[in-house]
Design a protein around this motif. Structure first.
Motif, PDB file in Angstrom:
ATOM      1  N   LEU A 182     -25.003  36.245  91.000  1.00 35.78           N
ATOM      2  CA  LEU A 182     -24.819  37.687  90.915  1.00 35.78           C
ATOM      3  C   LEU A 182     -23.362  38.035  90.653  1.00 35.78           C
ATOM      4  CD1 LEU A 182     -27.187  38.972  93.736  1.00 35.78           C
ATOM      5  CD2 LEU A 182     -27.441  39.335  91.285  1.00 35.78           C
ATOM      6  N   GLU A 183     -22.451  37.234  91.185  1.00 37.18           N
ATOM      7  CA  GLU A 183     -21.031  37.451  90.899  1.00 37.18           C
ATOM      8  C   GLU A 183     -20.765  37.304  89.405  1.00 37.18           C
ATOM      9  OE1 GLU A 183     -19.051  34.606  93.286  1.00 37.18           O
ATOM     10  OE2 GLU A 183     -19.097  35.821  95.116  1.00 37.18           O
ATOM     11  N   CYS A 184     -21.343  36.284  88.808  1.00 37.27           N
ATOM     12  CA  CYS A 184     -21.147  36.058  87.369  1.00 37.27           C
ATOM     13  C   CYS A 184     -21.825  37.130  86.541  1.00 37.27           C
ATOM     14  CB  CYS A 184     -21.681  34.684  86.977  1.00 37.27           C
ATOM     15  SG  CYS A 184     -20.802  33.298  87.730  1.00 37.27           S
ATOM     16  N   MET A 185     -23.085  37.444  86.869  1.00 39.75           N
ATOM     17  CA  MET A 185     -23.841  38.389  86.067  1.00 39.75           C
ATOM     18  C   MET A 185     -23.424  39.829  86.317  1.00 39.75           C
ATOM     19  SD  MET A 185     -25.768  36.736  84.037  1.00 39.75           S
ATOM     20  CE  MET A 185     -24.351  35.633  83.926  1.00 39.75           C
ATOM     21  N   GLY A 186     -22.776  40.079  87.460  1.00 41.35           N
ATOM     22  CA  GLY A 186     -22.308  41.424  87.747  1.00 41.35           C
ATOM     23  C   GLY A 186     -21.272  41.897  86.758  1.00 41.35           C
ATOM     24  N   GLU A 187     -20.666  40.947  86.057  1.00 42.74           N
ATOM     25  CA  GLU A 187     -19.676  41.288  85.044  1.00 42.74           C
ATOM     26  C   GLU A 187     -20.322  41.554  83.683  1.00 42.74           C
ATOM     27  OE1 GLU A 187     -17.115  37.962  85.059  1.00 42.74           O
ATOM     28  OE2 GLU A 187     -16.520  38.174  87.163  1.00 42.74           O
ATOM     29  N   THR A 188     -21.634  41.428  83.608  1.00 39.78           N
ATOM     30  CA  THR A 188     -22.364  41.617  82.361  1.00 39.78           C
ATOM     31  C   THR A 188     -23.073  42.970  82.397  1.00 39.78           C
ATOM     32  OG1 THR A 188     -22.751  39.239  82.297  1.00 39.78           O
ATOM     33  CG2 THR A 188     -24.073  40.602  80.817  1.00 39.78           C
ATOM     34  N   PRO A 189     -22.663  43.940  81.585  1.00 42.17           N
ATOM     35  CA  PRO A 189     -23.242  45.292  81.657  1.00 42.17           C
ATOM     36  C   PRO A 189     -24.762  45.320  81.539  1.00 42.17           C
ATOM     37  CG  PRO A 189     -21.285  45.297  80.273  1.00 42.17           C
ATOM     38  CD  PRO A 189     -21.591  43.850  80.585  1.00 42.17           C
ATOM     39  N   ASP A 190     -25.326  44.445  80.720  1.00 46.10           N
ATOM     40  CA  ASP A 190     -26.781  44.460  80.508  1.00 46.10           C
ATOM     41  C   ASP A 190     -27.544  44.164  81.789  1.00 46.10           C
ATOM     42  OD1 ASP A 190     -26.337  45.041  77.889  1.00 46.10           O
ATOM     43  OD2 ASP A 190     -26.689  43.006  77.145  1.00 46.10           O
TER      44      ASP A 190
END
Length: 306
Positions: A182-190
């Motif tokens: 979630l830390e990594c994907m939280g930086e992905t707007p989509d």
């Protein structure tokens, strides 16, 4: 007529290599709606006077924890039926459309496993030879199923006399550490809209739930005897799941004496070019080992609650 030559073929009395699909089998009604799965099974099991007890593979298609698309891997799932397995492709609740945040998806899949054990005689399933295979979010779910048997927090009251434990876990490009993911994907707007529905609450509550839903958290020496063999794979160019999600989980499992194998697919992305005959053969070979043999001293083999 005597001058006509006909080809002659031997009848397939055992119905070898043939299978059928049963769509929309209801496994739960307690969640305010019918939850369903698709069942693929050898024809021979359906027409036998006495149903055989065949190994079962429960499959969870990746969906971002939304509604799984049951047809995506259907050709590969049918190959399991050709090999003498029963296959159940499970749909779980959608964290956005159904308004059911985590851990609803896990509760549903575990309920489906208990349902299948309860109806094992009807569907020709061996209670003690149940494996789970998932992709992406479905792989995350499969990992959690493998490490949370008997934890009541993730169980619904349906089919309560039967176990949701499994004999083997196959995880393809799924996260084992959801906090890190979630830390990594939280930086992905989509992914932001999904995150808001998947884990609802304050930042602290979101982190706490992500920790609770990290399979690696449950890899503990005290639970080692309850954790089945794992096979985990990921592509080296996967933009969503880091290779460390696999390597760290394998190391953790091996560290407590649980059989674990990892593999990397060089140059592979998420889904798409991850798949090949070599990869599928690896999955089939891995599942064959525990699911072609009984574990008579384990509650899994009796289908009982753990």
């Amino acid at each position: 007529m005597d001058d006509i030559s006909y080809k002659h073929f031997q009848s397939n009395d055992t119905l070898a290599g043939l299978f059928q699909v049963k769509r929309d089998v209801i496994y739960s009604t307690a969640m305010g709606r019918n939850l369903t799965l698709d069942l693929i099974s050898p024809w021979a099991a359906e027409y036998a006077d006495e149903k055989p007890a065949l190994p079962l593979v429960v499959f969870v298609q990746g969906s971002g924890w939304l509604t799984p698309e049951p047809n995506f891997e259907l050709p590969q799932l049918c190959e399991f039926a050709r090999r003498g397995y029963v296959v159940a492709s499970v749909r779980h609740r959608d964290c956005i459309a159904d308004g059911t945040p985590a851990p609803a998806f896990l509760v549903d899949v575990k309920c489906a496993i208990r349902f299948l054990r309860e109806h094992a005689a009807q569907y020709g399933i061996d209670l003690g030879r149940v494996g789970i295979w998932g992709t992406s979010s479905g792989a995350h779910t499969a990992q959690l199923v493998g490490v949370t048997a008997g934890i009541s927090e993730f169980e619904s009251p349906e089919h309560a006399d039967f176990s949701d434990a499994v004999e083997a876990v196959v995880s393809c490009f799924g996260p084992s550490n959801l906090v890190r993911w979630l830390e990594c994907m939280g930086e992905t707007p989509d992914f932001a809209p999904l995150h808001d529905h998947f884990v609802v609450g304050t930042d602290e509550e979101r982190v706490a739930m992500a920790e609770k839903l990290s399979a690696i958290r449950y890899v503990d020496a005290e639970r080692a005897s309850d954790i089945p063999p794992f096979l985990l794979g990921v592509g080296t160019d996967d933009p969503y799941v880091e290779t460390t999600q696999v390597t760290n989980m394998v190391e953790a499992l091996e560290g407590i004496g649980v059989e674990a194998e990892g593999f990397l697919v060089d140059g592979a992305h998420h889904e798409s070019n991850f798949w090949s005959k070599v990869v599928l053969d690896e999955i089939w070979a891995f599942l064959d080992r525990p699911l072609r043999n009984y574990r008579t001293n384990d509650n899994r083999s009796k289908g009982l609650t753990t």
